[in-house]
Design a protein around this motif. Structure first.
Motif, PDB file in Angstrom:
ATOM      1  N   LEU A 131       2.548   2.538  -9.879  1.00  0.00           N
ATOM      2  CA  LEU A 131       1.417   1.761  -9.360  1.00  0.00           C
ATOM      3  C   LEU A 131       0.430   1.481 -10.494  1.00  0.00           C
ATOM      4  N   PRO A 132       0.770   0.559 -11.400  1.00  0.00           N
ATOM      5  CA  PRO A 132      -0.143   0.253 -12.508  1.00  0.00           C
ATOM      6  C   PRO A 132      -1.449  -0.373 -12.031  1.00  0.00           C
ATOM      7  N   GLN A 133      -1.426  -0.922 -10.822  1.00  0.00           N
ATOM      8  CA  GLN A 133      -2.633  -1.457 -10.193  1.00  0.00           C
ATOM      9  C   GLN A 133      -2.579  -1.134  -8.704  1.00  0.00           C
ATOM     10  N   PRO A 134      -3.729  -1.136  -8.023  1.00  0.00           N
ATOM     11  CA  PRO A 134      -3.735  -0.766  -6.598  1.00  0.00           C
ATOM     12  C   PRO A 134      -2.859  -1.698  -5.764  1.00  0.00           C
ATOM     13  N   LYS A 135      -1.865  -1.133  -5.071  1.00  0.00           N
ATOM     14  CA  LYS A 135      -0.963  -1.903  -4.221  1.00  0.00           C
ATOM     15  C   LYS A 135      -0.659  -1.095  -2.960  1.00  0.00           C
ATOM     16  N   THR A 136      -1.457  -1.292  -1.938  1.00  0.00           N
ATOM     17  CA  THR A 136      -1.266  -0.544  -0.693  1.00  0.00           C
ATOM     18  C   THR A 136       0.093  -0.847  -0.071  1.00  0.00           C
ATOM     19  N   LYS A 137       0.484  -2.107  -0.106  1.00  0.00           N
ATOM     20  CA  LYS A 137       1.749  -2.520   0.505  1.00  0.00           C
ATOM     21  C   LYS A 137       2.930  -1.798  -0.135  1.00  0.00           C
ATOM     22  N   GLU A 138       2.917  -1.666  -1.457  1.00  0.00           N
ATOM     23  CA  GLU A 138       4.029  -1.008  -2.149  1.00  0.00           C
ATOM     24  C   GLU A 138       4.082   0.480  -1.814  1.00  0.00           C
TER      25      GLU A 138
END
Length: 210
Positions: A131-138
């Protein structure tokens, strides 16, 4: 001792992890865990509820009518607890709900609670780099790949706070994120599934081993 399957980000089995904690005796386990839960919930109470007695309610200094001759019941104040707007009898006052419990007992209760949830523990590899950036879906999709039902109440335990994981997880309504050194009896028992990284599981066993 319990053997747990370790899964990677894609949900594939990549190894084994061992959970072995010293727990309370079977005949005492439920009692000590119950005491720990009651203590935690009691200590979380603010204890600020407060009502006014008849001495604290504004007004009521004058006798509303004379003692005799009116045909009505005698009354000395309009702030009597029997009257609307009057004081409260035996109402709550600010108090401290704190309950004491020995440190060894608290730790024993926590170890017992964790070990009792062994069947609901899902161990995964550290995934902060995914998660290099915020990704709730992932993160939601990964949790599903790990075998957790979408509507389940999830406790996610990390070795230490990872900012991108935190930002990805904070919008998931039924998920609580916590570090391995801050776990508590109530959260462990309240969750339907406990997802922990392998490093967090090792940290738990290191910190709470005795």
């Amino acid at each position: 001792m319990v053997e747990c399957v370790v899964r990677n980000w894609d949900g594939e089995q990549v190894g084994q992890a061992t959970l072995e904690l010293q727990v309370a005796k079977a005949e005492n386990a439920s009692h000590i865990v119950h005491r720990a839960v009651v203590r935690q919930l009691a200590n979380a109470r603010q204890g600020t509820a407060s009502t006014k007695t008849r001495a604290e309610v504004r007004g009521g200094g004058r006798k509303p009518w004379r003692q005799k001759g009116t045909g009505r019941a005698r009354a000395g104040s309009i702030r009597s607890p029997l009257w609307r707007g009057g004081g409260v009898i035996f109402g709550p006052k600010p108090r401290d709900y704190e309950t004491k419990m020995n440190r060894k007992e608290r730790r024993l209760a926590l170890r017992t609670a964790i070990q009792s949830r062994a069947e609901d523990i899902i161990v995964v590899e550290p995934f902060a780099d995914k998660l290099p950036q915020p990704k709730t879906k992932e993160l939601v999709q990964a949790i599903a790949r790990w075998g957790v039902e979408p509507e389940s109440k999830i406790l996610l335990i990390l070795n230490e706070r990872e900012e991108m994981v935190y930002l990805s997880a904070r919008n998931i309504a039924n998920l609580k994120l916590i570090s391995a050194t801050n776990i508590n009896v109530y959260d462990v028992l309240d969750a339907d599934k406990i997802v922990t990284t392998a490093s967090a599981l090792a940290k738990i066993q290191e910190v709470y081993s005795d």
